[in-house]
Motif scaffolding. Structure first.
Motif, PDB file in Angstrom:
ATOM      1  N   CYS A 221      12.629 -10.908  14.113  1.00 39.40           N
ATOM      2  CA  CYS A 221      11.985  -9.640  13.761  1.00 39.40           C
ATOM      3  C   CYS A 221      10.671  -9.472  14.526  1.00 39.40           C
ATOM      4  CB  CYS A 221      11.734  -9.593  12.258  1.00 39.40           C
ATOM      5  SG  CYS A 221      11.050  -8.022  11.671  1.00 39.40           S
ATOM      6  N   ALA A 222       9.882 -10.533  14.605  1.00 40.29           N
ATOM      7  CA  ALA A 222       8.593 -10.472  15.298  1.00 40.29           C
ATOM      8  C   ALA A 222       8.781 -10.202  16.783  1.00 40.29           C
ATOM      9  CB  ALA A 222       7.834 -11.782  15.087  1.00 40.29           C
ATOM     10  N   LYS A 223       9.821 -10.752  17.374  1.00 39.58           N
ATOM     11  CA  LYS A 223      10.041 -10.600  18.810  1.00 39.58           C
ATOM     12  C   LYS A 223      10.406  -9.171  19.200  1.00 39.58           C
ATOM     13  CE  LYS A 223      11.235 -15.343  20.064  1.00 39.58           C
ATOM     14  NZ  LYS A 223      12.270 -16.272  20.585  1.00 39.58           N
ATOM     15  N   LYS A 224      10.756  -8.338  18.235  1.00 40.02           N
ATOM     16  CA  LYS A 224      11.070  -6.945  18.540  1.00 40.02           C
ATOM     17  C   LYS A 224       9.832  -6.187  19.038  1.00 40.02           C
ATOM     18  CE  LYS A 224      14.943  -6.581  15.309  1.00 40.02           C
ATOM     19  NZ  LYS A 224      15.476  -5.925  14.084  1.00 40.02           N
ATOM     20  N   LEU A 225       8.636  -6.695  18.699  1.00 36.68           N
ATOM     21  CA  LEU A 225       7.410  -6.059  19.191  1.00 36.68           C
ATOM     22  C   LEU A 225       7.385  -6.031  20.711  1.00 36.68           C
ATOM     23  CD1 LEU A 225       4.462  -7.346  16.950  1.00 36.68           C
ATOM     24  CD2 LEU A 225       5.237  -4.990  17.223  1.00 36.68           C
ATOM     25  N   GLU A 226       7.860  -7.105  21.323  1.00 37.22           N
ATOM     26  CA  GLU A 226       7.825  -7.211  22.771  1.00 37.22           C
ATOM     27  C   GLU A 226       8.867  -6.324  23.432  1.00 37.22           C
ATOM     28  OE1 GLU A 226       7.338 -10.856  25.960  1.00 37.22           O
ATOM     29  OE2 GLU A 226       8.703 -11.093  24.275  1.00 37.22           O
ATOM     30  N   GLN A 227       9.871  -5.908  22.680  1.00 39.46           N
ATOM     31  CA  GLN A 227      10.954  -5.125  23.248  1.00 39.46           C
ATOM     32  C   GLN A 227      10.619  -3.638  23.346  1.00 39.46           C
ATOM     33  OE1 GLN A 227      14.278  -6.006  20.673  1.00 39.46           O
ATOM     34  NE2 GLN A 227      14.155  -8.219  21.038  1.00 39.46           N
ATOM     35  N   ARG A 228       9.509  -3.210  22.702  1.00 40.29           N
ATOM     36  CA  ARG A 228       9.133  -1.804  22.712  1.00 40.29           C
ATOM     37  C   ARG A 228       7.783  -1.644  23.412  1.00 40.29           C
ATOM     38  NH1 ARG A 228      11.302  -2.572  17.424  1.00 40.29           N
ATOM     39  NH2 ARG A 228       9.242  -3.093  16.622  1.00 40.29           N
ATOM     40  N   SER A 300       7.792  -5.905  12.143  1.00 44.78           N
ATOM     41  CA  SER A 300       7.597  -7.009  13.087  1.00 44.78           C
ATOM     42  C   SER A 300       6.238  -7.651  12.903  1.00 44.78           C
ATOM     43  CB  SER A 300       7.737  -6.489  14.521  1.00 44.78           C
ATOM     44  OG  SER A 300       9.031  -6.011  14.772  1.00 44.78           O
ATOM     45  N   ASP A 301       5.230  -6.851  12.621  1.00 39.50           N
ATOM     46  CA  ASP A 301       3.877  -7.376  12.446  1.00 39.50           C
ATOM     47  C   ASP A 301       3.779  -8.211  11.173  1.00 39.50           C
ATOM     48  OD1 ASP A 301       1.491  -7.615  13.734  1.00 39.50           O
ATOM     49  OD2 ASP A 301       0.613  -5.781  12.958  1.00 39.50           O
ATOM     50  N   VAL A 302       4.449  -7.791  10.122  1.00 37.24           N
ATOM     51  CA  VAL A 302       4.475  -8.583   8.885  1.00 37.24           C
ATOM     52  C   VAL A 302       5.151  -9.926   9.143  1.00 37.24           C
ATOM     53  CG1 VAL A 302       5.448  -8.714   6.558  1.00 37.24           C
ATOM     54  CG2 VAL A 302       4.365  -6.596   7.338  1.00 37.24           C
ATOM     55  N   ALA A 303       6.249  -9.908   9.871  1.00 28.41           N
ATOM     56  CA  ALA A 303       6.942 -11.156  10.216  1.00 28.41           C
ATOM     57  C   ALA A 303       6.048 -12.041  11.071  1.00 28.41           C
ATOM     58  CB  ALA A 303       8.238 -10.840  10.952  1.00 28.41           C
TER      59      ALA A 303
END
Length: 315
Positions: A221-228, A300-303
């Motif tokens: 979930c956290a790694k989705k930050l890098e995908q956007r 993602s930030d919470v994760a």
């Protein structure tokens, strides 16, 4: 001390109002030229003398002495904490130049041999108003005072400022940003969002998870930050209710504590404010002001917080 013979300008409730204008500049304010180190050290000696004056002043008026916010006559205060910095003073200059109700910075003091890392102080004007407080009540936009729309104007206006570089993440003066949610409470500067993300995720640990599966789900979930990809915008960095002052007429009278301000990814303002207290009144305020655009980033930030909290919670 309640004597009516004392001029109002000497009293601890005297303030310098900063009326909220109809508009806030959407043009990037100039980065202020900050005083030299020699000048800051010289002002530091004066601020130290004012520290002792504040002790006497508070005793005279029978008010509590606060070592972090020193109360002074003539509508002045000194902010002197382990978080105060020249970067905060620069951010306040920029926000005030744009028209926001921000204290006027009068001088910056540097303290080379200070205890407890209290190495910087800012002498500024005192603003009127009462701090907001979070609650579990639902937000009723139409029932709030004009401060709500005025604050949104401030936030949206500074998000329209153009960064010095479209991908750099740094303080107003190009240095590191202070943040309570990273190791050492200092991050950057970074030359890209990817570099920023790698720094945030680097202390990830499975320590706080009951199973490897939970850890891997949080990591995914956290790694989705890098995908956007995200735009870089000017960010207050500590967008919380207690940093907002509202006067007796319901108008925004103060936007305080710019110690974490800088150029950050567009979601950072809102996800930092909304990570805790989901559904609370302030969560709803932040969501209404634009945070509802970043609910995926919030997850993602919470994760990310769950993965890395052990790295900075002790500081």
């Amino acid at each position: 001390m309640g004597s009516s013979f004392i001029p109002s300008i000497l009293r601890p409730d005297f303030t310098w109002p900063r009326p909220m204008p109809y508009t806030i500049s959407q043009r990037t304010p100039p980065v202020p030229r900050m005083p030299s180190k020699t000048s800051r050290i010289a002002w530091g000696y004066l601020h130290k003398a004012l520290y002792y004056l504040s002790q006497w002043y508070c005793s005279w008026f029978g008010i509590a002495f606060d070592v972090n916010i020193l109360q002074l006559p003539f509508g002045l205060v000194i902010k002197w904490t382990d978080r105060t910095s020249v970067e905060e003073a620069a951010a306040m200059h920029m926000a005030r130049a744009a028209g926001m109700p921000v204290p006027r910075v009068l001088s910056c003091g540097e303290h080379l041999n200070a205890h407890y890392n209290r190495k910087f102080s800012i002498l500024m004007t005192r603003l009127p108003g009462v701090s907001l407080a979070n609650s579990r009540f639902p937000l009723e936009v139409d029932d709030e005072g004009p401060w709500l729309h005025e604050l949104k104007t401030c936030v949206q206006s500074m998000r329209s400022w153009r960064p010095p570089h479209p991908s750099y993440i740094h303080s107003p003066i190009g240095t590191a940003i202070r943040s309570s949610r990273v190791p050492g409470h200092i991050m950057g500067p970074f030359t890209s969002e990817s570099e920023f993300y790698n720094f945030l995720i680097s202390p990830a640990s499975s320590h706080g998870f009951s199973s490897l599966e939970e850890y891997e789900q949080a990591l995914s979930c956290a790694k989705k930050l890098e995908q956007r990809p995200h735009r870089i915008m000017f960010t207050h960095g500590d967008f919380k209710a207690h940093n907002i002052l509202v006067d007796d007429d319901g108008h925004l009278s103060g936007f305080l504590d710019w110690e974490s301000a800088g150029w950050c990814p567009e979601y950072w303002e809102f996800t930092t404010a909304m990570r805790f207290g989901r559904g609370s009144w302030w969560f709803q305020v932040a969501a209404w002001m634009g945070g509802d655009q970043y609910l995926e980033e919030l997850a993602s930030d919470v994760a990310l917080n769950l993965l890395t909290v052990d790295s900075y919670i002790a500081f």
